[in-house]
Design an enzyme around this catalytic site. Structure first.
Site, PDB file in Angstrom:
ATOM      1  N   PHE A   1      11.949  -7.459   4.776  1.00 39.61           N
ATOM      2  CA  PHE A   1      10.546  -7.081   4.807  1.00 39.61           C
ATOM      3  C   PHE A   1       9.743  -8.137   4.039  1.00 39.61           C
ATOM      4  O   PHE A   1      10.134  -8.525   2.936  1.00 39.61           O
ATOM      5  CB  PHE A   1      10.395  -5.712   4.149  1.00 39.61           C
ATOM      6  CG  PHE A   1       9.048  -5.084   4.331  1.00 39.61           C
ATOM      7  CD1 PHE A   1       8.724  -4.420   5.504  1.00 39.61           C
ATOM      8  CD2 PHE A   1       8.094  -5.159   3.330  1.00 39.61           C
ATOM      9  CE1 PHE A   1       7.480  -3.837   5.671  1.00 39.61           C
ATOM     10  CE2 PHE A   1       6.839  -4.579   3.496  1.00 39.61           C
ATOM     11  CZ  PHE A   1       6.530  -3.910   4.673  1.00 39.61           C
TER      12      PHE A   1
ATOM     13  N   ASP B   1      17.830  -3.236  -1.131  1.00 38.19           N
ATOM     14  CA  ASP B   1      16.612  -2.487  -0.876  1.00 38.19           C
ATOM     15  C   ASP B   1      16.969  -1.376   0.114  1.00 38.19           C
ATOM     16  O   ASP B   1      17.451  -1.647   1.218  1.00 38.19           O
ATOM     17  CB  ASP B   1      15.531  -3.425  -0.300  1.00 38.19           C
ATOM     18  CG  ASP B   1      14.181  -2.745  -0.239  1.00 38.19           C
ATOM     19  OD1 ASP B   1      14.139  -1.523   0.017  1.00 38.19           O
ATOM     20  OD2 ASP B   1      13.164  -3.433  -0.438  1.00 38.19           O
TER      21      ASP B   1
ATOM     22  N   TYR C   1       8.123   7.175   0.426  1.00 39.54           N
ATOM     23  CA  TYR C   1       7.170   7.718   1.407  1.00 39.54           C
ATOM     24  C   TYR C   1       7.674   7.591   2.833  1.00 39.54           C
ATOM     25  O   TYR C   1       7.013   7.989   3.763  1.00 39.54           O
ATOM     26  CB  TYR C   1       5.792   7.042   1.274  1.00 39.54           C
ATOM     27  CG  TYR C   1       5.849   5.529   1.240  1.00 39.54           C
ATOM     28  CD1 TYR C   1       5.993   4.794   2.398  1.00 39.54           C
ATOM     29  CD2 TYR C   1       5.783   4.851   0.021  1.00 39.54           C
ATOM     30  CE1 TYR C   1       6.065   3.416   2.356  1.00 39.54           C
ATOM     31  CE2 TYR C   1       5.853   3.475  -0.029  1.00 39.54           C
ATOM     32  CZ  TYR C   1       6.004   2.764   1.135  1.00 39.54           C
ATOM     33  OH  TYR C   1       6.080   1.393   1.086  1.00 39.54           O
ATOM     34  N   LYS C   2       8.868   6.990   3.015  1.00 43.85           N
ATOM     35  CA  LYS C   2       9.425   6.874   4.368  1.00 43.85           C
ATOM     36  C   LYS C   2      10.274   8.116   4.638  1.00 43.85           C
ATOM     37  O   LYS C   2       9.737   9.190   4.781  1.00 43.85           O
ATOM     38  CB  LYS C   2      10.187   5.555   4.494  1.00 43.85           C
ATOM     39  CG  LYS C   2       9.213   4.357   4.430  1.00 43.85           C
ATOM     40  CD  LYS C   2       9.858   2.988   4.377  1.00 43.85           C
ATOM     41  CE  LYS C   2       8.761   1.921   4.306  1.00 43.85           C
ATOM     42  NZ  LYS C   2       9.263   0.623   3.861  1.00 43.85           N
TER      43      LYS C   2
ATOM     44  N   ARG D   1       8.578   0.502  17.790  1.00 46.01           N
ATOM     45  CA  ARG D   1       9.553   1.018  16.831  1.00 46.01           C
ATOM     46  C   ARG D   1       9.488   2.547  16.785  1.00 46.01           C
ATOM     47  O   ARG D   1       8.414   3.129  16.694  1.00 46.01           O
ATOM     48  CB  ARG D   1       9.196   0.427  15.470  1.00 46.01           C
ATOM     49  CG  ARG D   1      10.250   0.548  14.422  1.00 46.01           C
ATOM     50  CD  ARG D   1       9.856  -0.281  13.225  1.00 46.01           C
ATOM     51  NE  ARG D   1       8.707   0.285  12.528  1.00 46.01           N
ATOM     52  CZ  ARG D   1       8.495   0.188  11.217  1.00 46.01           C
ATOM     53  NH1 ARG D   1       9.363  -0.464  10.472  1.00 46.01           N
ATOM     54  NH2 ARG D   1       7.444   0.723  10.647  1.00 46.01           N
TER      55      ARG D   1
END
Ligand SMILES: *Cc1c(COP(=O)(O)O)cnc(C)c1O
Length: 396
Positions: free
Chosen positions: A112, A183, A208-209, A355
């Site tokens: 990312f 990560d 928050y995912k 996605r």
């Protein structure tokens, strides 16, 4: 059985098939009551006393322990707060200090961007001859050399869903004498993770995912218990101090993972996350994984059958994938806008990736088939060509 009976614990709008829990988890119903209580009863009535009377001061560690349970970490080994980018910076800075004679941070081109940007910023701050080297994900193992101070990887690729082998790469990093940082942004709550077994020095992630903590929910950082006292905090804020309220003039890190905290914890957001973590009570990540694989397999099969225009951009083999499926299409952006307009919410990642995240806590087989049917209509009738779907928003 591909459904875990938890849908009722989420407030998902009628008519929406939410396939974006890998980016922002939906609202857990319990979060509303909890946030209201924190605002009105705790902050509203108790004011500053609430740090003690409502146990606000304990909350970061309490939430850290709950996240620890989901990633195979021991209680007390996970600190919460800040955002993931900050936690990446802290882990990297500490890793470089642990290997003072080495100068390379190794990552991959699928990482990312923020993780890579934080590494670049850290190197610029240190101002020595450090170097960030990124190689293709498949080439990471071979690129781990004795020059590498830290290997920093995201287990599940945010675009393709490709999954690294944490155990194997950590062992390789350790054989070369490097520190390993994982990560877990797209892993925590999505796939079974065992940071203890994998033996990495650090792991970081956001909440928050797949953990549904809400926009901007605090991040987490794990430090392997046996190295905590050797971890030098780069961001030496007062709440990582051994005795914050002694107000000492000099920094002295806490003797636990708490040394990786920085400043005042976001209590409202942490409380919401605490309520969101209730949905995991009694859930076995192995069951989540099994259900997620079944949902992903169904989606791939249905979409490939119905939409020959799209190309699978995720590994076909389930074991090599996280909990998302991506398809490539040159006009992916308008296709996603047309889908969202029809209640199927996924997202688009430049340059051409559609996605879709699969979250068995609130997505079932019927949702997956319905989403594929709607995608088929959008493609077959070229609905995505309508001008209104061409307009780019700030967030894609
Ligand atoms: C989502 C994500 C981030 C986002 O970082 P924030 O600081 O929380 O905005 C960083 N890294 C990875 C790998 C991610 O998936």
């Amino acid at each position: 059985m591909t459904t875990l009976p938890r849908k009722h614990l989420f407030d998902i709008p009628e008519g929406t098939i939410y396939l974006d829990g890998n980016s922002l988890g939906p609202l857990p119903t319990g979060a509303v009551a909890r946030a209201t209580k924190v605002l009105t009863e705790e902050w509203g009535r108790e004011l500053i006393r609430a740090w003690n009377t409502a146990d606000w001061m304990e909350l970061p560690q309490k939430v850290g322990d709950r996240i620890a349970g989901l990633i195979g970490a021991a209680p007390g080994s996970v600190a919460t707060g800040d955002t993931l980018s900050i936690k990446v910076y802290q882990a990297l800075a500490a890793a470089l200090k642990l290997r003072p004679t080495r100068r390379v941070i190794l990552s991959d081109t699928g990482n990312f961007p923020s993780d890579l940007y934080m590494a670049q910023g850290l190197i610029a701050t240190i101002g020595k001859d450090y170097e960030l080297i990124t190689v293709a994900p498949e080439e990471v193992a071979d690129a781990i050399s004795e020059d590498v101070a830290a290997v920093m990887l995201t287990e599940v690729d945010y675009r393709s869903g490709r999954r690294h082998d944490m155990g194997e790469l950590t062992a390789k990093a350790h054989r070369a004498g490097a520190v390993m940082i994982w990560d877990l942004a797209h892993s925590a709550g999505a796939v079974p993770v065992d940071v203890t077994a994998c033996n990495a020095e650090f792991a970081v992630g956001c909440s928050y995912k797949y953990l549904n903590g809400g926009p901007g929910a605090p991040a987490f950082i794990y430090a392997r218990p046996d190295i905590v006292l050797a971890v030098e905090p780069a961001l030496s804020g007062w709440l990582g101090h051994d005795a914050p309220f002694a107000m000492e003039p000099s920094y002295r890190p806490a003797m636990t993972t708490e040394r990786l905290r920085v400043g005042t914890p976001p209590i409202v957001q942490l409380s919401i996350l605490d309520a969101a973590l209730d949905v995991w009570e009694g859930v076995d990540l192995a069951d989540v994984r099994r259900a997620s694989v079944a949902l992903c397999e169904t989606f791939i099969k249905e979409v490939e059958r119905r939409c020959p225009q799209l190309t699978l951009a995720s590994p076909r083999e389930a074991a090599k994938r996280g909990s998302q499926v991506s398809f490539a299409f040159s006009d992916g952006y308008p296709v996603m806008q047309a889908l969202i307009d029809r209640g199927v919410i996924g997202d688009f990642r430049a340059p051409n990736i559609l996605r879709f995240g699969f979250t068995p806590l609130y997505i079932d087989h019927d949702d997956v088939v319905a989403a594929a049917e709607i995608l088929e209509k959008v493609m077959a009738h070229e609905i995505w060509k309508e001008p209104k779907y061409q307009v780019r928003s700030r967030v894609t």
